[in-house]
Design a protein around this motif. Structure first.
Motif, mmCIF file in Angstrom:
data_model
loop_
_atom_site.group_PDB
_atom_site.id
_atom_site.type_symbol
_atom_site.label_atom_id
_atom_site.label_comp_id
_atom_site.label_asym_id
_atom_site.label_seq_id
_atom_site.Cartn_x
_atom_site.Cartn_y
_atom_site.Cartn_z
ATOM 1 N N GLY A 25 7.209 -12.984 -3.878
ATOM 2 C CA GLY A 25 8.660 -13.152 -3.971
ATOM 3 C C GLY A 25 9.171 -13.118 -5.399
ATOM 4 N N ARG A 26 8.400 -13.683 -6.315
ATOM 5 C CA ARG A 26 8.809 -13.673 -7.724
ATOM 6 C C ARG A 26 8.803 -12.261 -8.307
ATOM 7 N N SER A 27 8.040 -11.350 -7.702
ATOM 8 C CA SER A 27 7.941 -9.989 -8.238
ATOM 9 C C SER A 27 8.949 -9.022 -7.620
ATOM 10 N N LEU A 28 9.684 -9.451 -6.590
ATOM 11 C CA LEU A 28 10.625 -8.561 -5.911
ATOM 12 C C LEU A 28 11.963 -8.518 -6.640
ATOM 13 N N ALA A 29 12.659 -7.390 -6.485
ATOM 14 C CA ALA A 29 13.920 -7.177 -7.206
ATOM 15 C C ALA A 29 14.991 -6.644 -6.251
ATOM 16 N N PHE A 30 16.211 -6.649 -6.728
ATOM 17 C CA PHE A 30 17.343 -6.121 -5.975
ATOM 18 C C PHE A 30 16.988 -4.764 -5.375
ATOM 19 N N GLY A 31 17.260 -4.587 -4.081
ATOM 20 C CA GLY A 31 17.044 -3.315 -3.414
ATOM 21 C C GLY A 31 15.653 -3.102 -2.856
ATOM 22 N N ASP A 32 14.699 -4.000 -3.151
ATOM 23 C CA ASP A 32 13.345 -3.840 -2.613
ATOM 24 C C ASP A 32 13.347 -4.060 -1.102
ATOM 25 N N VAL A 33 12.491 -3.316 -0.422
ATOM 26 C CA VAL A 33 12.315 -3.439 1.020
ATOM 27 C C VAL A 33 10.838 -3.678 1.283
ATOM 28 N N VAL A 34 10.551 -4.677 2.115
ATOM 29 C CA VAL A 34 9.182 -5.063 2.436
ATOM 30 C C VAL A 34 9.001 -4.973 3.954
ATOM 31 N N ILE A 35 7.993 -4.245 4.388
ATOM 32 C CA ILE A 35 7.623 -4.193 5.806
ATOM 33 C C ILE A 35 6.438 -5.122 5.993
ATOM 34 N N LEU A 36 6.539 -6.044 6.942
ATOM 35 C CA LEU A 36 5.413 -6.902 7.293
ATOM 36 C C LEU A 36 4.839 -6.417 8.612
ATOM 37 N N ASP A 37 3.572 -6.050 8.590
ATOM 38 C CA ASP A 37 2.910 -5.500 9.763
ATOM 39 C C ASP A 37 1.735 -6.394 10.137
ATOM 40 N N GLY A 38 1.587 -6.644 11.397
ATOM 41 C CA GLY A 38 0.480 -7.454 11.890
ATOM 42 C C GLY A 38 0.815 -7.954 13.274
ATOM 43 N N PRO A 39 -0.190 -8.332 14.043
ATOM 44 C CA PRO A 39 0.052 -8.774 15.415
ATOM 45 C C PRO A 39 0.770 -10.121 15.462
ATOM 46 N N LEU A 40 1.236 -10.462 16.626
ATOM 47 C CA LEU A 40 1.862 -11.755 16.875
ATOM 48 C C LEU A 40 0.941 -12.857 16.379
ATOM 49 N N GLY A 41 1.468 -13.796 15.603
ATOM 50 C CA GLY A 41 0.673 -14.908 15.103
ATOM 51 C C GLY A 41 -0.129 -14.608 13.846
ATOM 52 N N ALA A 42 0.092 -13.445 13.242
ATOM 53 C CA ALA A 42 -0.687 -13.065 12.059
ATOM 54 C C ALA A 42 -0.233 -13.792 10.799
ATOM 55 N N LEU A 126 11.662 1.403 10.870
ATOM 56 C CA LEU A 126 12.984 1.044 10.368
ATOM 57 C C LEU A 126 13.111 1.406 8.907
ATOM 58 N N VAL A 127 12.296 0.810 8.085
ATOM 59 C CA VAL A 127 12.508 0.940 6.648
ATOM 60 C C VAL A 127 12.265 2.338 6.127
ATOM 61 N N GLU A 128 11.398 3.080 6.797
ATOM 62 C CA GLU A 128 11.179 4.444 6.340
ATOM 63 C C GLU A 128 12.472 5.246 6.395
ATOM 64 N N GLN A 129 13.413 4.798 7.235
ATOM 65 C CA GLN A 129 14.679 5.501 7.388
ATOM 66 C C GLN A 129 15.785 4.943 6.506
ATOM 67 N N ILE A 130 15.611 3.747 5.950
ATOM 68 C CA ILE A 130 16.680 3.170 5.135
ATOM 69 C C ILE A 130 16.369 3.163 3.644
ATOM 70 N N THR A 131 15.139 3.528 3.271
ATOM 71 C CA THR A 131 14.792 3.530 1.858
ATOM 72 C C THR A 131 13.709 4.562 1.579
ATOM 73 N N GLU A 132 13.664 5.024 0.369
ATOM 74 C CA GLU A 132 12.628 5.989 -0.008
ATOM 75 C C GLU A 132 11.355 5.300 -0.475
ATOM 76 N N TYR A 134 9.112 1.527 -0.347
ATOM 77 C CA TYR A 134 8.994 0.216 0.289
ATOM 78 C C TYR A 134 7.586 -0.327 0.084
ATOM 79 N N LEU A 135 7.465 -1.642 0.248
ATOM 80 C CA LEU A 135 6.186 -2.319 0.156
ATOM 81 C C LEU A 135 5.699 -2.598 1.569
ATOM 82 N N LEU A 136 4.558 -2.033 1.936
ATOM 83 C CA LEU A 136 3.955 -2.287 3.237
ATOM 84 C C LEU A 136 2.900 -3.377 3.069
ATOM 85 N N VAL A 137 3.104 -4.492 3.768
ATOM 86 C CA VAL A 137 2.178 -5.620 3.721
ATOM 87 C C VAL A 137 1.592 -5.786 5.122
#
Length: 163
Positions: A25-42, A126-132, A134-137
């Motif tokens: 969170g400290r490294s993120l800046a205005f306009g950054d987009v983060v995708i969180l991927d993982g199963p339920l409960g991850a 989603l994010v692939e369509q709203i930004t060029e 992104y950070l995939l986590v």
């Protein structure tokens, strides 16, 4: 922490996951987009709680499942955090991704997305369509559970990607 373009960390507990999220969170800046991927409960929401602490935003971070998106304003003139459940936003996995920006706009958020950091749980599609860019986590609990069924560990990997 200076977040590299990609990496991997193992977090043995929810507290460690939040601590990693805080550094992120400290490294993120205005306009950054983060995708969180993982199963339920991850641990996607747990990680987002840490991201919120690192960004110094107000409000309690909970799963956006029932509200679809929640906005957290900055306490320090930084970006707001927009926490989204993209699965629900885009029609519960129906593939309805024709206008993701329109869907976000329809939520009537008070923040321009360029003035925020968007963290999207289940954000693939989603994010692939709203930004060029992104950070995939990706959060993986399965590997740790195979070794120890009582484990709370997660392996978290990340990489900056371009659409």
């Amino acid at each position: 922490m200076s977040l590299s373009s990609h990496g991997r960390v193992e977090c043995a507990t929810a507290s460690e996951t939040q601590a990693f999220g805080e550094e992120l969170g400290r490294s993120l800046a205005f306009g950054d987009v983060v995708i969180l991927d993982g199963p339920l409960g991850a641990g996607k929401t747990t990680l987002t709680q840490g991201i919120a602490r690192g960004m110094q935003v107000k409000g309690r971070v909970t799963s956006p499942t029932f509200v679809i998106a929640r906005e957290h304003r900055s306490l320090v003139d930084g970006p707001a955090l927009v926490h989204v459940d993209a699965y629900r936003l885009l029609g519960e996995g129906t593939g309805n991704t024709a206008d993701p920006l329109g869907e976000l706009d329809a939520l009537d958020l008070d923040t321009d997305l360029d003035n925020a950091v968007v963290v999207a749980e289940w954000g693939g599609g989603l994010v692939e369509q709203i930004t060029e860019r992104y950070l995939l986590v990706t959060l993986d609990r399965e590997s740790a559970l195979e070794d120890d069924p009582d484990s709370h560990a997660r392996v978290i990997t990340w990489r900056w990607s371009s659409s």
